[in-house]
Design an enzyme around this catalytic site. Structure first.
Site, PDB file in Angstrom:
ATOM      1  N   ASP A 206       0.889  -1.157   0.033  1.00 27.34           N
ATOM      2  CA  ASP A 206       0.042   0.135  -0.001  1.00 27.34           C
ATOM      3  C   ASP A 206       1.000   1.436   0.016  1.00 27.34           C
ATOM      4  O   ASP A 206       1.575   1.064   0.604  1.00 27.34           O
ATOM      5  CB  ASP A 206      -0.849  -0.042   1.256  1.00 27.34           C
ATOM      6  CG  ASP A 206      -2.058   0.899   1.190  1.00 27.34           C
ATOM      7  OD1 ASP A 206      -3.014   0.692   0.183  1.00 27.34           O
ATOM      8  OD2 ASP A 206      -2.372   1.511   2.213  1.00 27.34           O
ATOM      9  N   GLU A 264       1.646   0.015  -4.496  1.00 28.07           N
ATOM     10  CA  GLU A 264       0.724   1.114  -4.979  1.00 28.07           C
ATOM     11  C   GLU A 264       1.360   2.472  -4.966  1.00 28.07           C
ATOM     12  O   GLU A 264       1.986   2.818  -4.094  1.00 28.07           O
ATOM     13  CB  GLU A 264      -0.390   1.011  -4.077  1.00 28.07           C
ATOM     14  CG  GLU A 264      -1.625   2.060  -4.477  1.00 28.07           C
ATOM     15  CD  GLU A 264      -2.502   2.532  -3.368  1.00 28.07           C
ATOM     16  OE1 GLU A 264      -3.598   2.858  -3.638  1.00 28.07           O
ATOM     17  OE2 GLU A 264      -2.114   2.533  -2.150  1.00 28.07           O
TER      18      GLU A 264
HETATM   19  C1  GLC Z   1      -4.522   2.849  -0.017  1.00 30.34           C
HETATM   20  C2  GLC Z   1      -5.524   2.075   0.114  1.00 30.34           C
HETATM   21  C3  GLC Z   1      -6.832   2.808   0.228  1.00 30.34           C
HETATM   22  C4  GLC Z   1      -6.704   3.531   1.466  1.00 30.34           C
HETATM   23  C5  GLC Z   1      -5.493   4.444   1.425  1.00 30.34           C
HETATM   24  C6  GLC Z   1      -5.085   4.766   2.867  1.00 30.34           C
HETATM   25  O1  GLC Z   1      -4.189   3.806  -1.104  1.00 30.34           O
HETATM   26  O2  GLC Z   1      -5.570   1.619  -1.438  1.00 30.34           O
HETATM   27  O3  GLC Z   1      -7.812   1.992   0.349  1.00 30.34           O
HETATM   28  O4  GLC Z   1      -7.595   4.148   1.798  1.00 30.34           O
HETATM   29  O5  GLC Z   1      -4.306   3.606   1.240  1.00 30.34           O
HETATM   30  O6  GLC Z   1      -5.229   4.106   3.774  1.00 30.34           O
END
Ligand code: GLC
Ligand code: CA
Length: 588
Positions: A206, A264
């Site tokens: 993430d 991500e």
């Molecule tokens: C990432 C996750 C998302 C979340 C964010 C903050 O982008 O994919 O779902 O809200 O992190 O925690």
């Protein structure tokens, strides 16, 4: 013989794999408490295997106060009781492995939510977070800088005990970890090893590009004059030491195993910045999620507001990424849905009853004919769509929706000097763009609540479950599900779709997206009509269709195959394959 017998980037299992993302809370509830769980996922492994899935990816299932649906993790090594136990996880892993599937874990290493927020000065873990004194302006205490939380308000929270602020780029319960502290990094490597030793096959990391912040944490440029807090991604995304840290992660952990790794990487449309994470010689990650396509239909100031998009832009984004540094081994992710975005058929297809199935199948054609690792989000294989406009704000459970709504409401109340301001336009936008649409429970069958739970579902099931569900689609050879299953098989049989080069055709066409893919002696030609009206094109501009056979199409065979004009019906998509050494193969 064509020039490239082999792709410039060597083949790997995780490149041709089909990944299926599960949002555990909404997948399947095995015990009637209204919340999806690990045993529920276990019960559906055959469904996934049958679809053609190679890797199951779970969004976070660790202990969490659920301020951000599990992306706020309070115990990195344990399963939240809502989802089950470590033993359930072991069983799930075993079930997946027995079926020849792998299990990848979504993890978040950028922040951590301590259970007891003991923030006293001499807590040895104090330096695991980012603390700063506030600043005094005209006798008033203000946070250390003007950074805005991605979920609105200041990115800093004040701690009375120690009279300092801690940084949280998202909700307050997600204090950012201080990656500059080597102990933090060691702890993260340990967590990774913990799950690897338990048998996990890879990680989706993430917001991994926000772990290094610009020295001195300077104020963000004021772009939005309507508020004090400003978006500061220029100071925290792809920061100065991020590559040093990920290289270290690779050296310490990733390089020792055969894992699938995907980062991500939001806030970044500049391809060259993302290249550094992915190019093989850099020894960092297998691939990243870039969001240029996902951000296409919203303005810069909010992902929850809809902006009109054009097919020209859509094609251009895809073309650039498909071709990006291919010769240097850059590897793409192919995805058009995830838990942070509304449903693709509602955004890029047409979710009216008339066009829903056919346009969902066309988007499937797009996805299975692009180079990169293919990610499917739960329910995408059924053509699930956004929930209707008639649902009120109370059905939007996501903190991002709620906070943004409140922000705009307060702004309007101030501006208009009254309480009851009109918010209907914002609900129009939410109906198209909110993340909530991806988080409604899976629609398994026509029984109450779509068969997701025997209890009260934590979130309302979309109204159309009685006739739009997995059970019905499994029996219907014409369903979106059946099409996905077949299309995955076609992708598997043709490496050109996974590894081939990409060339855009008919670039000027307003309604048709067409391209060719070439690998060694095989060439695929893809053509799709992104509209309800028929589109007529000159087939000669796509290549020599007479020397091709059709390998995938979302309508039955049509009268004009092999003719001088090609008529594409509404949302029609076709894939042709040309084999240089077996010319003249029959049409079907
Ligand atoms: C990432 C996750 C998302 C979340 C964010 C903050 O982008 O994919 O779902 O809200 O992190 O925690
Ligand atoms: Ca449950």
């Amino acid at each position: 013989m064509l020039a490239h017998p082999d792709p410039p980037s060597p083949r790997a299992w995780w490149k041709s794999a089909i990944i299926y993302q599960i949002y555990p809370t909404s997948f399947f509830d095995s015990n009637g408490d209204g919340i999806g769980d690990l045993n529920g996922i276990h019960a559906k492994l055959d469904y996934l295997k049958d679809l053609g899935v190679d890797v199951v990816w779970l969004s976070p299932i660790y202990c969490s106060p659920l301020a951000d649906m599990g992306y706020d993790i309070s115990d990195y090594r344990n399963i939240d009781p809502r989802y089950g136990t470590l033993e359930d996880w072991d069983n799930l892993l075993q079930g997946a492995h027995q079926r020849g599937m792998k299990l990848m874990l979504g993890h978040r290493f950028s922040s951590f939510t301590p259970v007891n927020h003991t923030s006293d000065e001499d807590n040895p873990k104090r330096d695991w977070y980012i603390w700063r004194p506030g600043k005094q302006v005209d006798g008033k205490r203000l946070p250390p800088n003007n950074w805005k939380s991605v979920f609105q308000g200041s990115a800093w929270d004040y701690d009375e005990n120690t009279k300092e602020y801690y940084l949280h780029l998202y909700v307050s319960k997600q204090p950012d970890l201080n990656w500059d502290n080597p102990d933090v990094r060691d702890a993260v490597w340990d967590v990774m090893r913990f799950w690897i030793n338990r048998g996990c096959d890879g990680f989706r990391m993430d917001v991994i590009n926000i772990i290094s912040k610009v020295e001195g944490l300077p104020d963000a440029l004021v772009v939005d004059t309507s508020q004090y807090y400003q978006s500061a991604s220029m100071h925290f995304a792809n920061g100065p030491r991020v590559h040093e840290y990920i290289k270290q992660m690779h050296a310490e952990v990733l390089s020792k195993y055969d894992l699938i790794t995907v980062g991500e990487t939001p806030f970044t449309h500049d391809a060259s910045q993302l290249a550094a994470y992915v190019l093989p010689q850099n020894k960092e990650l297998n691939m990243v999620f870039n969001f240029e396509l996902m951000d296409l239909d919203s303005p810069d100031y909010s992902p929850l507001v809809r902006k009109a998009w054009t097919l020209a832009e859509f094609k251009d984004v895809i073309r650039r990424w498909q071709q990006f540094k291919r010769d240097e081994g850059y590897w793409n992710t192919v995805f058009i849905e995830n838990h942070d975005h509304a449903r693709s058929v509602s955004r890029f297809g047409n979710d009216s009853n008339e066009w829903r199935a056919i346009s969902a199948k066309m988007l499937c054609i797009l996805e299975v004919t692009l180079t990169g690792t293919l990610y499917i989000y739960q329910g995408q294989e059924l053509g699930l769509r956004n929930f209707p406009r008639s649902w009120g704000l109370e059905e939007y459970k996501d903190v991002a929706s709620q906070n943004y709504y409140n922000l705009v409401r307060v702004q309007r109340q101030k501006a208009e000097g009254r309480e009851d301001v009109d918010m209907s336009d914002l609900l129009d936008h939410f109906q198209q763009k909110a993340r909530d649409h991806a988080r409604t429970p899976m629609q398994w069958d026509s029984s109450p609540n779509g068969g997701f739970t025997t209890g009260e579902p934590w979130m309302r099931v979309n109204d159309d479950y009685a006739n739009w569900n997995a059970a019905a689609q499994l029996q219907d050879p014409d369903s979106v599900y059946a099409f996905w299953k077949h299309a995955i098989e076609v992708r598997r049989q043709h490496d050109v779709l996974v590894y081939g080069s990409f060339e855009l055709k008919l670039p000027e066409h307003q309604q048709v997206f067409a391209y060719t893919r070439v690998l060694g002696d095989s060439e695929a030609i893809v053509v799709m009509n992104f509209g309800v009206n028929e589109a007529e094109i000159d087939p000669a501009r796509l290549g020599d269709l007479d020397a091709c056979r059709s390998i995938l199409r979302n309508y039955g065979a049509s009268r004009d195959d092999g003719g001088r004009r090609l008529n594409l019906r509404g949302y029609e998509g076709r894939v042709y394959l040309k084999q240089v050494f077996s010319p003249g193969c029959a049409q079907n």
